[in-house]
Scaffold this motif. Structure first.
Motif, PDB file in Angstrom:
ATOM      1  N   ARG A 161       3.381  -5.880 -11.385  1.00  0.00           N
ATOM      2  CA  ARG A 161       2.772  -4.509 -11.385  1.00  0.00           C
ATOM      3  C   ARG A 161       3.314  -3.487 -10.473  1.00  0.00           C
ATOM      4  NH1 ARG A 161      -3.616  -6.422 -10.801  1.00  0.00           N
ATOM      5  NH2 ARG A 161      -3.769  -7.787 -12.509  1.00  0.00           N
ATOM      6  N   THR A 162       3.141  -2.247 -11.200  1.00  0.00           N
ATOM      7  CA  THR A 162       3.830  -1.172 -10.312  1.00  0.00           C
ATOM      8  C   THR A 162       3.017  -0.398  -9.628  1.00  0.00           C
ATOM      9  OG1 THR A 162       3.628   0.338 -12.282  1.00  0.00           O
ATOM     10  CG2 THR A 162       5.607  -0.966 -12.016  1.00  0.00           C
ATOM     11  N   THR A 163       1.562  -0.496  -9.848  1.00  0.00           N
ATOM     12  CA  THR A 163       0.554   0.107  -9.018  1.00  0.00           C
ATOM     13  C   THR A 163       0.180  -0.432  -7.646  1.00  0.00           C
ATOM     14  OG1 THR A 163      -1.129  -0.996 -10.081  1.00  0.00           O
ATOM     15  CG2 THR A 163      -0.333   1.332 -10.979  1.00  0.00           C
ATOM     16  N   VAL A 164      -0.383   0.339  -6.731  1.00  0.00           N
ATOM     17  CA  VAL A 164      -0.847  -0.208  -5.563  1.00  0.00           C
ATOM     18  C   VAL A 164      -2.352  -0.073  -5.407  1.00  0.00           C
ATOM     19  CG1 VAL A 164       1.172   0.153  -3.976  1.00  0.00           C
ATOM     20  CG2 VAL A 164      -0.586   2.099  -4.389  1.00  0.00           C
ATOM     21  N   ASP A 199       5.699   3.256   0.469  1.00  0.00           N
ATOM     22  CA  ASP A 199       6.115   4.660   0.101  1.00  0.00           C
ATOM     23  C   ASP A 199       7.469   4.869   0.938  1.00  0.00           C
ATOM     24  OD1 ASP A 199       4.535   4.216   2.513  1.00  0.00           O
ATOM     25  OD2 ASP A 199       4.539   6.387   2.985  1.00  0.00           O
ATOM     26  N   GLY A 200       8.473   5.265   0.421  1.00  0.00           N
ATOM     27  CA  GLY A 200       9.742   5.566   0.757  1.00  0.00           C
ATOM     28  C   GLY A 200      10.704   4.252   1.044  1.00  0.00           C
ATOM     29  N   ASP A 201      10.217   3.051   0.610  1.00  0.00           N
ATOM     30  CA  ASP A 201      10.762   2.092   0.796  1.00  0.00           C
ATOM     31  C   ASP A 201      11.146   0.910  -0.515  1.00  0.00           C
ATOM     32  OD1 ASP A 201      11.910  -0.894   1.319  1.00  0.00           O
ATOM     33  OD2 ASP A 201      10.618  -1.033   3.266  1.00  0.00           O
ATOM     34  N   VAL A 202      12.175   1.522  -1.343  1.00  0.00           N
ATOM     35  CA  VAL A 202      12.795   1.153  -2.513  1.00  0.00           C
ATOM     36  C   VAL A 202      12.632  -0.267  -2.631  1.00  0.00           C
ATOM     37  CG1 VAL A 202      14.245   1.198  -4.362  1.00  0.00           C
ATOM     38  CG2 VAL A 202      13.999   3.341  -3.099  1.00  0.00           C
ATOM     39  N   ASP A 203      13.350  -0.935  -1.630  1.00  0.00           N
ATOM     40  CA  ASP A 203      13.372  -2.489  -1.730  1.00  0.00           C
ATOM     41  C   ASP A 203      12.170  -3.237  -1.483  1.00  0.00           C
ATOM     42  OD1 ASP A 203      16.165  -2.393  -1.873  1.00  0.00           O
ATOM     43  OD2 ASP A 203      16.399  -2.324   0.299  1.00  0.00           O
ATOM     44  N   THR A 212       0.844  -1.101   0.083  1.00  0.00           N
ATOM     45  CA  THR A 212      -0.082  -0.071   0.041  1.00  0.00           C
ATOM     46  C   THR A 212       0.708   1.451  -0.002  1.00  0.00           C
ATOM     47  OG1 THR A 212      -0.002   0.122   2.608  1.00  0.00           O
ATOM     48  CG2 THR A 212      -1.725  -1.019   1.300  1.00  0.00           C
ATOM     49  N   LYS A 213       0.258   2.383  -0.207  1.00  0.00           N
ATOM     50  CA  LYS A 213       0.604   3.731   0.014  1.00  0.00           C
ATOM     51  C   LYS A 213      -0.410   4.458   0.865  1.00  0.00           C
ATOM     52  CE  LYS A 213       3.711   4.500  -3.744  1.00  0.00           C
ATOM     53  NZ  LYS A 213       3.806   5.458  -4.973  1.00  0.00           N
ATOM     54  N   PRO A 214      -0.080   5.119   1.802  1.00  0.00           N
ATOM     55  CA  PRO A 214      -1.117   5.805   2.671  1.00  0.00           C
ATOM     56  C   PRO A 214      -2.070   6.776   1.945  1.00  0.00           C
ATOM     57  CG  PRO A 214       1.193   6.820   3.033  1.00  0.00           C
ATOM     58  CD  PRO A 214       1.240   5.560   2.100  1.00  0.00           C
ATOM     59  N   THR A 215      -1.605   7.391   0.975  1.00  0.00           N
ATOM     60  CA  THR A 215      -2.605   8.309   0.086  1.00  0.00           C
ATOM     61  C   THR A 215      -3.474   7.714  -0.859  1.00  0.00           C
ATOM     62  OG1 THR A 215      -0.829   8.889  -1.232  1.00  0.00           O
ATOM     63  CG2 THR A 215      -1.200  10.524   0.597  1.00  0.00           C
ATOM     64  N   CYS A 216      -3.406   6.495  -0.936  1.00  0.00           N
ATOM     65  CA  CYS A 216      -3.959   5.588  -2.020  1.00  0.00           C
ATOM     66  C   CYS A 216      -5.494   5.162  -1.981  1.00  0.00           C
ATOM     67  CB  CYS A 216      -3.355   4.500  -2.435  1.00  0.00           C
ATOM     68  SG  CYS A 216      -4.205   3.499  -3.432  1.00  0.00           S
ATOM     69  N   PRO A 217      -6.450   5.608  -2.223  1.00  0.00           N
ATOM     70  CA  PRO A 217      -7.893   5.533  -1.899  1.00  0.00           C
ATOM     71  C   PRO A 217      -8.270   3.978  -2.359  1.00  0.00           C
ATOM     72  CG  PRO A 217      -7.653   6.899  -3.980  1.00  0.00           C
ATOM     73  CD  PRO A 217      -6.393   6.775  -3.319  1.00  0.00           C
ATOM     74  N   TYR A 218      -7.860   3.651  -3.437  1.00  0.00           N
ATOM     75  CA  TYR A 218      -7.993   2.095  -3.505  1.00  0.00           C
ATOM     76  C   TYR A 218      -7.313   1.295  -2.496  1.00  0.00           C
ATOM     77  CZ  TYR A 218      -9.132   4.013  -8.155  1.00  0.00           C
ATOM     78  OH  TYR A 218      -9.555   4.716  -9.189  1.00  0.00           O
ATOM     79  N   CYS A 219      -6.276   1.371  -1.950  1.00  0.00           N
ATOM     80  CA  CYS A 219      -5.543   0.631  -0.947  1.00  0.00           C
ATOM     81  C   CYS A 219      -6.499   0.770   0.410  1.00  0.00           C
ATOM     82  CB  CYS A 219      -4.363   1.359  -0.251  1.00  0.00           C
ATOM     83  SG  CYS A 219      -2.854   1.378  -1.643  1.00  0.00           S
ATOM     84  N   HIS A 220      -6.961   1.979   0.518  1.00  0.00           N
ATOM     85  CA  HIS A 220      -8.057   2.049   1.824  1.00  0.00           C
ATOM     86  C   HIS A 220      -9.284   1.298   1.359  1.00  0.00           C
ATOM     87  CE1 HIS A 220     -10.580   4.026   4.813  1.00  0.00           C
ATOM     88  NE2 HIS A 220     -11.392   4.052   3.884  1.00  0.00           N
ATOM     89  N   TRP A 221      -9.667   1.291   0.106  1.00  0.00           N
ATOM     90  CA  TRP A 221     -11.024   0.217   0.060  1.00  0.00           C
ATOM     91  C   TRP A 221     -10.723  -1.184  -0.001  1.00  0.00           C
ATOM     92  CZ3 TRP A 221     -11.644   3.722  -4.697  1.00  0.00           C
ATOM     93  CH2 TRP A 221     -12.430   5.111  -4.476  1.00  0.00           C
TER      94      TRP A 221
END
Length: 83
Positions: free
Chosen positions: A50-53, A35-39, A8-17
């Protein structure tokens, strides 16, 4: 009970849902904030292709993103995977 991982990412509405759906079903999940963790982001890409969250895994099997999760639930497949 199934093991659930969500990248997830904290600002992602799809993650929230996606998290709301699991919470509503009273199913615990492991959240992996990228977020902030490249590894961790690279791990997600390698595992999912995939590259999306969000990217969601149930018992190590990639089920896709939020839309995929909700479609699976609508068709009755999610409850089968959660057993």
């Amino acid at each position: 009970m199934a093991s659930i991982e969500i990248y997830t990412k904290p600002t992602c509405p799809y993650c929230h849902w996606a998290k709301v759906l699991f919470t509503r079903k009273q199913v615990p999940f492991q959240e992996n904030p990228i977020d902030g963790d490249v590894d961790l982001r690279e791990e997600m890409i390698v595992r999912s292709g995939r590259t999306t969250v969000p990217q969601i895994f149930i018992d190590g099997k990639h089920v896709g993103g939020c839309d995929d999760l909700h479609a699976l639930d609508t068709h009755g497949g999610l409850d089968l995977l959660l057993k």
